[in-house]
Design an enzyme around this catalytic site. Sequence first.
Site, mmCIF file in Angstrom:
data_model
loop_
_atom_site.group_PDB
_atom_site.id
_atom_site.type_symbol
_atom_site.label_atom_id
_atom_site.label_comp_id
_atom_site.label_asym_id
_atom_site.label_seq_id
_atom_site.Cartn_x
_atom_site.Cartn_y
_atom_site.Cartn_z
ATOM 1 C CE LYS A 1 5.251 12.193 12.090
ATOM 2 N NZ LYS A 1 5.668 11.236 11.050
ATOM 3 N NE ARG B 1 11.516 5.998 8.612
ATOM 4 C CZ ARG B 1 10.892 7.168 8.733
ATOM 5 N NH1 ARG B 1 11.544 8.219 9.208
ATOM 6 N NH2 ARG B 1 9.640 7.302 8.376
ATOM 7 C CE1 TYR C 1 28.027 33.788 28.186
ATOM 8 C CE2 TYR C 1 25.910 33.425 27.114
ATOM 9 C CZ TYR C 1 26.662 33.590 28.266
ATOM 10 O OH TYR C 1 26.039 33.548 29.481
ATOM 11 C CG MET D 1 19.295 28.952 28.566
ATOM 12 S SD MET D 1 19.675 28.427 30.245
ATOM 13 C CE MET D 1 20.722 27.027 29.943
HETATM 14 C C1 PLP Z 1 5.058 11.663 9.845
HETATM 15 C C2 PLP Z 1 4.486 10.782 8.816
HETATM 16 C C3 PLP Z 1 3.723 11.312 7.768
HETATM 17 C C4 PLP Z 1 3.531 12.807 7.571
HETATM 18 O O1 PLP Z 1 4.665 13.343 6.968
HETATM 19 P P1 PLP Z 1 4.721 14.886 6.539
HETATM 20 O O2 PLP Z 1 5.985 15.009 5.801
HETATM 21 O O3 PLP Z 1 4.718 15.673 7.804
HETATM 22 O O4 PLP Z 1 3.507 15.138 5.729
HETATM 23 C C5 PLP Z 1 3.142 10.436 6.868
HETATM 24 N N1 PLP Z 1 3.320 9.102 6.987
HETATM 25 C C6 PLP Z 1 4.058 8.558 7.973
HETATM 26 C C7 PLP Z 1 4.225 7.090 8.026
HETATM 27 C C8 PLP Z 1 4.666 9.374 8.906
HETATM 28 O O5 PLP Z 1 5.406 8.832 9.889
#
Ligand code: PLP
Length: 377
Positions: free
Chosen positions: A35, A130, A256, A304
Amino acid sequence: MPRPIQATVHLPALRHNLATVRARAGDAKLWAVIKANAYGHGIERVYEALRGADGFALLDLQEAQRVRALGWRGPILLLEGVFEPRDLELCSRLSLWHTVHCQEQIDMLAAHKTHAPHRVFLKLNSGMNRLGFAPAGFRAAWARLNALPQVDEISLMMHFSDADGPGGIAAQQALFEQAAQGLPGERTICNSAAVLRFGSAPQTHLDWVRAGIALYGSAPDYPAGTAASWGLQPAMSLRSRIIATQQLQAGATVGYGSCFTAPQPMTLGIVACGYADGYPRLCPTGTPVLIDGVRSRTLGRISMDMLAVDLSAPLAAGRGSGIGSEAVLWGQASAEHGGALLPIDEVAACAQTVGYELMCAVAQRVPFSVQPLDGAE
Ligand SMILES: *Cc1c(COP(=O)(O)O)cnc(C)c1O
């Protein structure tokens, strides 16, 4: 010449990390979680190194399309399931497996016209609060899905809230076992932290593990565990170069807000990297940086487009650091500088965040290169 900043994706490290996670997960199948554009590494870039996984898990339908376009014919799982009814058409067309976490998604399936029934992953909410059905409603949701002609196999899924911390997994794992007891179907509960810390037992890794962050070479439980202690290698290096130097007198300030004052005469380097490249502005004076492979530190506020580094240590090591010297913001120094490592987790901790956020936040303007599987960059 382009501005010298560059991110490098290390395919050998990705493949190594995949093997490392597999070795801890017994005979479980492995979802490579890609993802967020493979945690900022780029789906198309990581594909070759991760295609040894048993499936790809993600949550954006366009990303699923990109994985199919790469030629992947194996399983793809949508971790948040569908968002609206027409997403189901794409699931049918691309044969995507999808999570079902709420009644509305079951309603959409019940109204969906499909020739091929769908493989779904029914999600239990074991306390993260969630996504997912509460334990009390889990079996009823399963029965409803099981009665639908649109649904083929039903797998069971859960996500830990504390696998990376002192809370651990025992209580939520017990809730899952109770809710799933007697139901058929494959099971998946472990993320990277759960696999690394507890995954060696078959009753924990179950049928599939879902590994994300470990594949990218960051420790989910830093600082209790480190990438090195888990045998993981950094899959991304963010590197730039020094584009200016300054000689400071004692009492001179840097950047800065004049947040850093030189206690004695010193030489500093200005690195072409700033928060518009995705380097966290929150990093305070003292955040580690590798200059020509020698460990150094930032001085003053991150701007930046630039940040300042202390050249005392690299100069003392005889590296002749000056304009053109390599600066590694995280990851691995190039071979000519000995391949020294600066774990992304160390930098993230300085910015009060986690490696995940840094790798996902590398800015669009940073060009990427790829170290191929067969070696040299
Ligand atoms: C992102 C995610 C994972 C992977 O988690 P990591 O901590 O990166 O291994 C596994 N299961 C779900 C449902 C996720 O959203």
